[in-house]
Design an enzyme around this catalytic site. Structure first.
Site, PDB file in Angstrom:
ATOM      1  CE  LYS A 101      -0.453  -0.696   4.988  1.00  0.00           C
ATOM      2  NZ  LYS A 101      -1.273  -1.329   6.029  1.00  0.00           N
ATOM      3  CE1 TYR A 128      13.331  31.089   8.478  1.00  0.00           C
ATOM      4  CE2 TYR A 128      13.452  28.739   7.999  1.00  0.00           C
ATOM      5  CZ  TYR A 128      13.259  30.053   7.575  1.00  0.00           C
ATOM      6  OH  TYR A 128      12.992  30.306   6.259  1.00  0.00           O
ATOM      7  CG  MET A 153      10.080  23.437   2.682  1.00  0.00           C
ATOM      8  SD  MET A 153       9.120  24.542   1.648  1.00  0.00           S
ATOM      9  CE  MET A 153       8.061  25.335   2.837  1.00  0.00           C
TER      10      MET A 153
HETATM   11  C1  LIG Z   1      -0.511  -2.307   6.667  1.00  0.00           C
HETATM   12  C2  LIG Z   1      -1.166  -3.629   6.914  1.00  0.00           C
HETATM   13  C3  LIG Z   1      -0.410  -4.808   6.885  1.00  0.00           C
HETATM   14  C4  LIG Z   1       1.096  -4.819   6.831  1.00  0.00           C
HETATM   15  O1  LIG Z   1       1.561  -4.470   8.122  1.00  0.00           O
HETATM   16  P1  LIG Z   1       3.116  -4.399   8.468  1.00  0.00           P
HETATM   17  O2  LIG Z   1       3.106  -4.096   9.921  1.00  0.00           O
HETATM   18  O3  LIG Z   1       3.663  -3.275   7.663  1.00  0.00           O
HETATM   19  O4  LIG Z   1       3.721  -5.701   8.133  1.00  0.00           O
HETATM   20  C5  LIG Z   1      -1.081  -6.020   6.964  1.00  0.00           C
HETATM   21  N1  LIG Z   1      -2.436  -6.055   7.111  1.00  0.00           N
HETATM   22  C6  LIG Z   1      -3.184  -4.932   7.176  1.00  0.00           C
HETATM   23  C7  LIG Z   1      -4.644  -5.048   7.349  1.00  0.00           C
HETATM   24  C8  LIG Z   1      -2.577  -3.685   7.090  1.00  0.00           C
HETATM   25  O5  LIG Z   1      -3.319  -2.574   7.172  1.00  0.00           O
END
Ligand SMILES: *Cc1c(COP(=O)(O)O)cnc(C)c1O
Length: 350
Positions: A35, A244, A292
């Site tokens: 993802k 800053y 930045m």
């Molecule tokens: C993000 C996610 C994973 C992967 O998790 P990690 O801790 O990065 O291995 C697996 N299952 C679900 C439902 C997730 O949201």
């Protein structure tokens, strides 16, 4: 050149996938969670490489990400969409041959109504209280859902990065009671769950962060390397300030390197005062506030200031960086800015 290059080691990602795969029994499949563009590192190169390493199942958060993932893969893999089937997703799910994980009775109704015969998975609530159905909700759609042949029954652990946490065994028991009678393939473990032990593995595991070199996969090979160009070096006198807010004052004569990279690149402002860059083994402390596009480090201890200083790599992992900024490796990776050129090494095709 002031723009830096983010180097991503594909061989390390494959090796991390294999290491996690080796923790589970041979009849448990190891998928890959990719993802947010493979945790910010770039789906286009990483997905085909993981496919070549043996990953056949991928998870993304959104249907749009699934569609993109589909274009990077040869075509015979299963791509699950964790957010499920939302209003307006049917076309993407159909065209991308994406398998939504249905999280509610309403999503099940929508999916069976709009895309009859199209595969889907089911998510059960076991303690996280984020996505998924509790027993009562599932009971209302159980017969229809099971008649339509779900591809997967899954849930997600809230505390898997903490081996001793009582939530782990509680969720394991909840998951078994919700799913053991379904006759459907099951999945509970992400990276943390795989490390907890084989009783958490079931039929399919879903590692994400552990592929990309982050905790809780303690034995993971580092994946990301980032060196930042030094733009200018100056000597400041005792009593002068840097950056800053004039927040940092030199207590003694100090040599300061101004480096290309700032909070717009994902180098968190919150790390000001605690962050470090490396010249070989030598740590150069952040001085003053991160801006930045720029940050300053103390290079007084160096005989010679190199043209680049290392931010991410062997000396400093994403979790070291996260500690300095008060966050987690996941957020460091997914915050890496898009001003860096990305280069990939160690790819199967390269
Ligand atoms: C993000 C996610 C994973 C992967 O998790 P990690 O801790 O990065 O291995 C697996 N299952 C679900 C439902 C997730 O949201």
């Amino acid at each position: 050149m002031a723009a830096s290059t983010l180097k991503i080691d594909l061989a390390a990602i494959r090796s991390n996938w294999r290491k996690l795969d080796s923790l589970t029994s041979p009849n448990c499949e190891t998928a890959a969670v990719v993802k947010a563009g493979a945790y910010g590192l770039g789906a286009e190169k990483i997905l085909p490489d993981l496919r070549s390493a043996g990953a056949k199942t991928f998870f993304v958060a959104l249907a749009e990400e699934g569609m993109a993932a589909r274009t990077h893969l040869p075509g015979d893999e299963e791509i699950f969409v964790l957010s499920g089937h939302m209003d307006g997703d049917a076309d993407l799910l159909a065209r991308g041959r994406l398998t939504p994980i249905l999280n509610s009775a309403a999503q099940i109704e929508r999916h069976l109504g709009l895309l009859p015969g199209h595969p889907f998975g089911l998510q059960f609530e076991t303690g996280m209280n984020r996505l998924g159905m509790c027993a009562a909700e599932f009971a209302s759609v159980r017969e229809r859902a099971l008649n339509a042949n779900p591809a997967l029954a899954m849930s997600h652990l809230a505390c898997a990065d903490d081996q001793g946490h009582p939530m782990n065994s509680r969720q394991l028991a909840e998951f078994k009671s919700a799913t053991s009678e379904l006759g459907v393939r099951r999945s509970l473990a992400a990276t943390g769950g795989m490390i907890l032990g084989p009783e958490f593995s079931f039929d399919l595991c879903r590692p994400g962060i552990g592929l990309f070199g982050g905790l809780p996969h303690a034995g993971a090979a580092p994946v990301v390397y980032l060196d930042l160009p030094v733009l200018q070096v100056r000597d400041v006198k005792a009593g002068e300030t840097v950056g800053y807010g004039a927040e940092w004052t030199a207590g003694a004569p100090t040599r300061i390197a101004t480096v290309s990279g700032g909070y717009a690149d994902g180098i968190f402002r919150a790390a000001g005062g605690r962050g470090r860059l490396f010249a070989g083994e030598f740590a150069c402390e952040f001085v003053g506030r991160v801006s930045m596009d720029l940050l300053a480090v103390d290079v007084s201890g160096l005989d010679e200031v190199p043209s680049e200083l290392q931010f991410m790599g062997d000396r400093q992992t994403i979790d070291n960086i996260a500690d300095a900024a008060g966050t987690i490796g996941y957020e460091i990776l997914t915050s890496i800015g898009d001003r860096f050129r990305r280069t990939y090494t160690g790819g199967i095709g390269s």
